[in-house]
Design an enzyme around this catalytic site. Structure first.
Site, PDB file in Angstrom:
ATOM      1  NE  ARG A   1      -4.495  -1.318   0.227  1.00 15.49           N
ATOM      2  CZ  ARG A   1      -4.747  -2.286  -0.394  1.00 15.49           C
ATOM      3  NH1 ARG A   1      -3.631  -2.332  -1.415  1.00 15.49           N
ATOM      4  NH2 ARG A   1      -5.608  -2.876  -0.632  1.00 15.49           N
TER       5      ARG A   1
ATOM      6  CG  HIS B   1      -3.150   0.257  -6.386  1.00 17.01           C
ATOM      7  ND1 HIS B   1      -3.630   0.870  -5.423  1.00 17.01           N
ATOM      8  CD2 HIS B   1      -3.430  -1.218  -6.086  1.00 17.01           C
ATOM      9  CE1 HIS B   1      -3.734   0.000  -4.187  1.00 17.01           C
ATOM     10  NE2 HIS B   1      -3.785  -1.218  -4.751  1.00 17.01           N
TER      11      HIS B   1
HETATM   12  N1  LIG Z   1      -1.188  -3.563  -5.310  1.00 10.68           N
HETATM   13  C1  LIG Z   1      -1.967  -4.546  -5.440  1.00 10.68           C
HETATM   14  O1  LIG Z   1      -2.488  -4.578  -6.605  1.00 10.68           O
HETATM   15  C2  LIG Z   1      -2.210  -5.264  -4.210  1.00 10.68           C
HETATM   16  C3  LIG Z   1      -3.440  -6.376  -4.432  1.00 10.68           C
HETATM   17  C4  LIG Z   1      -3.592  -7.278  -3.314  1.00 10.68           C
HETATM   18  C5  LIG Z   1      -3.081  -7.049  -1.926  1.00 10.68           C
HETATM   19  N2  LIG Z   1      -2.174  -5.730  -1.938  1.00 10.68           N
HETATM   20  C6  LIG Z   1      -1.717  -5.606  -0.530  1.00 10.68           C
HETATM   21  O2  LIG Z   1      -1.094  -6.732   0.070  1.00 10.68           O
HETATM   22  C7  LIG Z   1      -1.436  -6.875   1.439  1.00 10.68           C
HETATM   23  C8  LIG Z   1      -0.729  -8.211   2.137  1.00 10.68           C
HETATM   24  O3  LIG Z   1      -1.827  -9.101   1.393  1.00 10.68           O
HETATM   25  P1  LIG Z   1      -2.031 -10.583   2.023  1.00 10.68           P
HETATM   26  O4  LIG Z   1      -3.172 -11.334   1.576  1.00 10.68           O
HETATM   27  O5  LIG Z   1      -0.643 -11.356   1.892  1.00 10.68           O
HETATM   28  O6  LIG Z   1      -2.101 -10.322   3.723  1.00 10.68           O
HETATM   29  P2  LIG Z   1      -1.992 -11.318   4.752  1.00 10.68           P
HETATM   30  O7  LIG Z   1      -2.043 -12.869   4.415  1.00 10.68           O
HETATM   31  O8  LIG Z   1      -2.910 -10.745   6.264  1.00 10.68           O
HETATM   32  O9  LIG Z   1      -0.484 -11.266   5.435  1.00 10.68           O
HETATM   33  C9  LIG Z   1       0.125 -10.032   5.989  1.00 10.68           C
HETATM   34  C10 LIG Z   1       1.383 -10.253   6.310  1.00 10.68           C
HETATM   35  O10 LIG Z   1       2.047  -8.958   6.800  1.00 10.68           O
HETATM   36  C11 LIG Z   1       2.308  -9.353   8.229  1.00 10.68           C
HETATM   37  N3  LIG Z   1       2.360  -7.829   9.033  1.00 10.68           N
HETATM   38  C12 LIG Z   1       1.477  -7.426   9.156  1.00 10.68           C
HETATM   39  N4  LIG Z   1       1.420  -6.166  10.191  1.00 10.68           N
HETATM   40  C13 LIG Z   1       2.668  -6.621  10.376  1.00 10.68           C
HETATM   41  C14 LIG Z   1       3.758  -5.705  11.191  1.00 10.68           C
HETATM   42  N5  LIG Z   1       3.299  -4.521  12.033  1.00 10.68           N
HETATM   43  N6  LIG Z   1       5.168  -5.885  11.271  1.00 10.68           N
HETATM   44  C15 LIG Z   1       5.518  -6.848  10.362  1.00 10.68           C
HETATM   45  N7  LIG Z   1       4.841  -7.710   9.561  1.00 10.68           N
HETATM   46  C16 LIG Z   1       3.353  -7.307   9.497  1.00 10.68           C
HETATM   47  C17 LIG Z   1       1.965 -10.255   8.694  1.00 10.68           C
HETATM   48  O11 LIG Z   1       2.694 -10.897   9.837  1.00 10.68           O
HETATM   49  P3  LIG Z   1       2.301 -12.342  10.483  1.00 10.68           P
HETATM   50  O12 LIG Z   1       2.354 -13.432   9.641  1.00 10.68           O
HETATM   51  O13 LIG Z   1       2.913 -12.091  11.643  1.00 10.68           O
HETATM   52  O14 LIG Z   1       0.627 -12.185  10.803  1.00 10.68           O
HETATM   53  C18 LIG Z   1       1.650 -11.221   7.457  1.00 10.68           C
HETATM   54  O15 LIG Z   1       2.656 -12.186   7.217  1.00 10.68           O
HETATM   55  C19 LIG Z   1      -2.788  -6.441   1.355  1.00 10.68           C
HETATM   56  O16 LIG Z   1      -2.936  -6.170   2.852  1.00 10.68           O
HETATM   57  C20 LIG Z   1      -3.001  -5.314   0.543  1.00 10.68           C
HETATM   58  O17 LIG Z   1      -2.619  -4.031   1.190  1.00 10.68           O
HETATM   59  C21 LIG Z   1      -1.926  -5.217  -2.981  1.00 10.68           C
END
Ligand SMILES: NC(=O)c1ccc[n+]([C@@H]2O[C@H](COP(=O)([O-])OP(=O)(O)OC[C@H]3O[C@@H](n4cnc5c(N)ncnc54)[C@H](OP(=O)(O)O)[C@@H]3O)[C@@H](O)[C@H]2O)c1
Length: 320
Positions: free
Chosen positions: A235, A283
């Site tokens: 993000r 994005h």
């Molecule tokens: N650019 C785009 O087109 C696009 C598309 C889709 C998603 N995204 C972004 O990608 C993000 C990730 O998606 P996802 O499905 O992989 O999410 P997810 O499965 O919820 O994984 C989030 C990861 O981030 C870690 N995390 C969260 N808060 C943290 C912190 N304060 N310090 C360190 N690590 C932290 C978590 O750690 P833990 O393992 O310890 O819980 C987990 O490993 C989404 O939230 C979205 O913003 C972007």
């Protein structure tokens, strides 16, 4: 009428055209009404809200709401509503979306490894360059911040190509074949061993502005690429763009690929547009097929009405 169980859907979007979404959901769930916010005349019939950046406060009138579904993997656009009803928030976890994000991460890691932007410039200028040597993928250390659904899939695919991969997250985790770090205590070592930093974190109060000058200056300076590279597809709120530009200027960053920005659309006045070391994408690193998203949400609704628990539920206290 009030004693009937609510089952209708309200779609609350900003920035996207609403009519195609109403049509898709109505086709997928033909046994109920699917309405835009301004079409709802009886709010007590609404059981589910489908949101992409819904206007803050706009869901408070639905007193019998059972869940809010995000149309994407991220939920920062939902949790930022200070008047969000206290119901489960569900997000998209979809193999199609995950695969597309990995394509993007692999593409840009390879692009930086193989210096494709340099050859684009050379081709434009009809230059047969001398600098044709490339390090092998195995010489490059990719550090992934955020080892959730997206980070883990990208890690597997990068390792299949030969990159060295390590991960960083909030809590201690074991991920097969990957050296894992976590928390503030694990960050320094993680950064010091990272040539390409891939950011796939959610935006939360804890991660806001994390990709700043101090962090970028902690990246490895001795790597085979001749300087560290940043790829952010998480993000825009995670990054401080003035710091990225400053690090590119003083050499503490060699290049950046950015899919997300502090302000979107990226203002035409942004210096990032014309920077020779910056690759900008709008994005769209992982835009899932709308039909796949609708199918997943419709399946969740039907499963919930059969008495099954919701899946892909967000922990609101954690922010993701
Ligand atoms: N650019 C785009 O087109 C696009 C598309 C889709 C998603 N995204 C972004 O990608 C993000 C990730 O998606 P996802 O499905 O992989 O999410 P997810 O499965 O919820 O994984 C989030 C990861 O981030 C870690 N995390 C969260 N808060 C943290 C912190 N304060 N310090 C360190 N690590 C932290 C978590 O750690 P833990 O393992 O310890 O819980 C987990 O490993 C989404 O939230 C979205 O913003 C972007």
């Amino acid at each position: 009428m009030k004693d009937e169980k609510p089952r209708d859907l309200v779609i609350a979007l900003r920035g996207w055209e609403i009519a195609p979404w109403i049509e898709r959901f109505a086709k997928m769930l033909p046994d109920r009404q699917v309405l835009a916010l301004d079409q709802v005349t009886d709010p007590d019939r609404i059981a589910y809200a489908i949101s992409w950046k819904h206007p803050p406060g706009s869901l408070t009138r639905f007193a019998r709401l059972k869940a809010v579904f995000s149309l994407g993997a991220g939920v920062d656009h939902i949790l930022s509503d200070p008047k969000l009803p206290d119901v489960p928030v569900l997000r998209i976890v979809d193999p199609d979306l995950t695969g597309r994000m990995s394509e993007y991460i692999v593409l840009h890691c390879l692009m930086h490894l193989r210096q494709q932007r340099l050859y684009d410039r050379q081709q434009r200028d009809h230059v047969w360059g001398d600098d044709r040597f490339q390090p092998a993928a195995g010489a490059i250390r990719v550090g992934i911040m955020g080892m959730g659904e997206l980070g883990q899939d990208a890690a597997r695919k990068l390792m299949a190509i030969g990159f060295q991969v390590q991960g960083w997250g909030r809590s201690a985790k074991n991920r097969a074949g990957i050296s894992m770090h976590h928390g503030a205590a694990g960050l320094t070592d993680f950064l010091a061993m990272t040539d390409i930093l891939v950011v796939l974190l959610p935006l939360t109060p804890q991660t806001h502005g994390l990709i700043n000058r101090a962090l970028l200056q902690g990246l490895a300076r001795d790597g085979a690429l001749g300087g560290p590279v940043l790829i952010n597809a998480g993000r825009g709120g995670l990054q401080v763009e003035a710091d990225i530009l400053a690090c590119l200027a003083d050499g503490s960053l060699k290049a950046a690929t950015l899919d997300v920005f502090e302000t979107e659309p990226l203002p035409s006045s942004s210096l990032l547009w014309d920077h020779p070391a910056v690759t900008v994408t709008p994005h769209n690193a992982a835009m899932s097929e709308p039909a796949a998203i609708c199918r997943q949400i419709a399946d969740q609704i039907r499963a919930h009405e059969r008495g099954e628990p919701f899946v892909n539920r967000v922990e609101r206290g954690r922010g993701y």
